[in-house]
Design a protein around this motif. Structure first.
Motif, short mmCIF file in Angstrom:
data_model
loop_
_atom_site.label_atom_id
_atom_site.label_comp_id
_atom_site.label_asym_id
_atom_site.label_seq_id
_atom_site.Cartn_x
_atom_site.Cartn_y
_atom_site.Cartn_z
N ILE A 234 -29.47 -51.77 -33.85
CA ILE A 234 -28.07 -51.47 -33.54
C ILE A 234 -27.39 -50.95 -34.81
CG2 ILE A 234 -25.84 -52.39 -32.75
CD1 ILE A 234 -27.29 -54.54 -31.23
N ALA A 235 -26.70 -49.83 -34.69
CA ALA A 235 -25.93 -49.31 -35.82
C ALA A 235 -24.51 -49.85 -35.74
CB ALA A 235 -25.91 -47.79 -35.79
N GLU A 236 -24.02 -50.38 -36.86
CA GLU A 236 -22.68 -50.96 -36.90
C GLU A 236 -21.68 -50.02 -37.57
OE1 GLU A 236 -22.00 -55.33 -37.57
OE2 GLU A 236 -23.71 -54.99 -38.87
N GLY A 237 -20.43 -50.10 -37.15
CA GLY A 237 -19.37 -49.35 -37.83
C GLY A 237 -19.38 -47.86 -37.55
N VAL A 238 -19.80 -47.48 -36.35
CA VAL A 238 -19.82 -46.06 -35.99
C VAL A 238 -18.40 -45.60 -35.66
CG1 VAL A 238 -20.73 -44.35 -34.37
CG2 VAL A 238 -22.19 -46.22 -35.16
N GLU A 239 -17.92 -44.62 -36.41
CA GLU A 239 -16.54 -44.17 -36.22
C GLU A 239 -16.44 -42.71 -35.78
OE1 GLU A 239 -14.26 -45.04 -39.72
OE2 GLU A 239 -14.41 -47.21 -39.44
N LYS A 240 -17.53 -41.96 -35.98
CA LYS A 240 -17.43 -40.52 -35.76
C LYS A 240 -18.52 -39.98 -34.84
CE LYS A 240 -15.31 -39.66 -40.23
NZ LYS A 240 -15.69 -39.59 -41.63
N ASP A 241 -18.12 -38.95 -34.14
CA ASP A 241 -18.99 -38.17 -33.28
C ASP A 241 -20.27 -37.72 -34.00
OD1 ASP A 241 -19.65 -36.72 -31.07
OD2 ASP A 241 -18.50 -34.95 -31.69
N GLN A 242 -20.14 -37.20 -35.21
CA GLN A 242 -21.30 -36.71 -35.96
C GLN A 242 -22.29 -37.84 -36.26
OE1 GLN A 242 -17.92 -36.00 -36.83
NE2 GLN A 242 -18.08 -34.71 -38.67
N GLN A 243 -21.74 -39.05 -36.46
CA GLN A 243 -22.61 -40.20 -36.72
C GLN A 243 -23.41 -40.53 -35.47
OE1 GLN A 243 -19.55 -42.94 -37.99
NE2 GLN A 243 -19.44 -42.05 -40.04
N VAL A 244 -22.76 -40.45 -34.32
CA VAL A 244 -23.46 -40.69 -33.06
C VAL A 244 -24.61 -39.70 -32.91
CG1 VAL A 244 -23.24 -40.69 -30.53
CG2 VAL A 244 -21.39 -41.61 -31.93
N GLU A 245 -24.34 -38.44 -33.23
CA GLU A 245 -25.38 -37.41 -33.10
C GLU A 245 -26.58 -37.67 -34.00
OE1 GLU A 245 -25.51 -35.47 -30.57
OE2 GLU A 245 -23.56 -36.34 -30.03
N ILE A 246 -26.29 -38.02 -35.26
CA ILE A 246 -27.39 -38.32 -36.20
C ILE A 246 -28.20 -39.51 -35.69
CG2 ILE A 246 -27.97 -39.07 -38.55
CD1 ILE A 246 -25.37 -37.65 -39.48
N LEU A 247 -27.50 -40.54 -35.24
CA LEU A 247 -28.18 -41.75 -34.77
C LEU A 247 -29.03 -41.46 -33.53
CD1 LEU A 247 -25.26 -44.26 -35.33
CD2 LEU A 247 -27.46 -44.31 -36.51
N LYS A 248 -28.49 -40.65 -32.65
CA LYS A 248 -29.24 -40.28 -31.44
C LYS A 248 -30.51 -39.53 -31.80
CE LYS A 248 -26.01 -39.67 -27.58
NZ LYS A 248 -25.23 -38.63 -26.89
N SER A 249 -30.40 -38.57 -32.72
CA SER A 249 -31.59 -37.79 -33.06
C SER A 249 -32.59 -38.63 -33.84
CB SER A 249 -31.23 -36.49 -33.79
OG SER A 249 -30.54 -36.79 -34.96
N ALA A 250 -32.13 -39.74 -34.41
CA ALA A 250 -33.06 -40.66 -35.08
C ALA A 250 -33.60 -41.72 -34.11
CB ALA A 250 -32.37 -41.32 -36.26
N ASN A 251 -33.26 -41.58 -32.84
CA ASN A 251 -33.72 -42.50 -31.79
C ASN A 251 -33.15 -43.92 -31.88
OD1 ASN A 251 -35.34 -40.86 -30.13
ND2 ASN A 251 -36.94 -40.90 -31.72
#
Ligand code: C2E
Ligand code: MG
Ligand code: MG
Ligand code: MG
Length: 279
Positions: A234-251
């Motif tokens: 689980i990624a904590e402290g996600v505030e931005k759209d771009q962070q979601v994208e990076i996390l998604k592409s990292a599975n």
């Protein structure tokens, strides 16, 4: 000049002392009565499945609103509660509230959801901690895996004791996660020895990950590590759209943060998430 500066510094120090120490003692005495005065509440932050968008779990975060001090951050009062030993009573109150909430949902026939509870190192190091968890689960008759305990690396010091305690918790059936992963200066070898289900990537690695390649690299590596070991992440402290994208592409499977929702009162959870999933 040096002498003047020394004197000024001393006065500054005294003022700080006068301000902070009696204040802290006063705050502590207010905290001591916080439970009976019903000043504590729990807010819940949804954890979002990044692939499906589903929300099946929440983190319980303690809130204290006092007449004299107003809203006090857990970053301030949790250490105070730990130093004074009050954390045992407060931690027990949190566990009780959370289990009561799970019982309510389970009795109403809602789809299964899980609540994660933060456990302070002192609480975790109690010899009878697992027994206390078992008692709570029995008291409310809840499904053991609907309860998650979040433990920090700093609580996992003594190898033997920690292993025995985690094993006991695992046998009860509660979900075990490591909070603030990557900030505890501990060796990675415990990951193969302890029965851990979930790794929570500390928010310091998520913050600015869209600008800071090093943060992105660390987060991505933690995700891979967790998956290689068969753990959830689980990624904590996600505030931005771009962070979601990076996390998604990292599975990365799950995330929580202001981007999705702040921690909110239980009524908001019931209105936004729980009615929709009623059978
Ligand atoms: P934590 O367990 O790592 O909780 C995450 C903290 O990050 C929470 O702060 C949460 O409100 C905040 N947060 C969530 N999303 C975002 C985001 O997108 N951006 C930013 N900047 N922050 C975000 P909070 O509620 O102030 O709690 C702080 C810490 O206090 C927690 O860190 C936890 O260690 C402790 N704490 C909170 N409740 C309890 C409790 O019931 N028992 C114990 N022992 N500790 C607690
Ligand atoms: Mg936490
Ligand atoms: Mg954390
Ligand atoms: Mg923490």
């Amino acid at each position: 000049v040096a002498k003047d500066r020394g004197r000024a510094h001393y006065r500054y120090f005294q003022e700080q002392m006068n301000l902070s120490f009696p204040n802290e003692a006063l705050m502590e005495s207010h905290l001591r009565r916080a439970i009976e005065k019903e000043e504590l509440t729990i807010h819940y932050q949804p954890q979002v499945n990044l692939i499906t968008g589903e929300i099946n779990s929440f983190e319980a975060l303690l809130r204290w609103n006092n007449r004299k001090f107003g809203y006090v951050s857990p970053m301030q009062f949790i250490p105070l509660a730990e130093e004074s030993g009050m954390i045992m009573r407060i931690g027990d109150w949190v566990l009780d509230e959370v289990c009561k909430q799970l019982e309510y949902w389970q009795k109403k026939g809602y789809r299964p959801v899980r609540i994660a509870v933060n456990i302070s190192p002192k609480q975790f190091k109690q010899e009878n901690f697992a027994m206390k968890i078992r008692e709570k689960i029995n008291k409310y008759g809840i499904t053991p895996h609907s309860l998650e305990v979040e433990i920090t690396e700093s609580a996992m010091t003594d190898m033997q004791d920690t292993f025995a305690m985690l094993k006991e918790l695992k046998d009860i059936g509660v979900v075990i996660s490591i909070d603030d992963f990557g900030t505890g200066y501990s060796s990675l070898s415990y990951l193969k020895k302890y029965p851990i289900d979930i790794i929570k990537i500390d928010q310091s690695f998520i913050k600015d990950m869209e600008l800071d390649e090093k943060n992105a690299a660390i987060a991505t590596t933690i995700i891979q590590l967790a998956h290689s070991l068969g753990m959830e992440v689980i990624a904590e402290g996600v505030e931005k759209d771009q962070q979601v994208e990076i996390l998604k592409s990292a599975n990365c499977q799950k995330a929580q943060g202001y981007f999705f929702s702040r921690p909110v009162p239980i009524d908001d959870i019931n209105q936004s998430y729980m009615t929709a999933i009623q059978p």
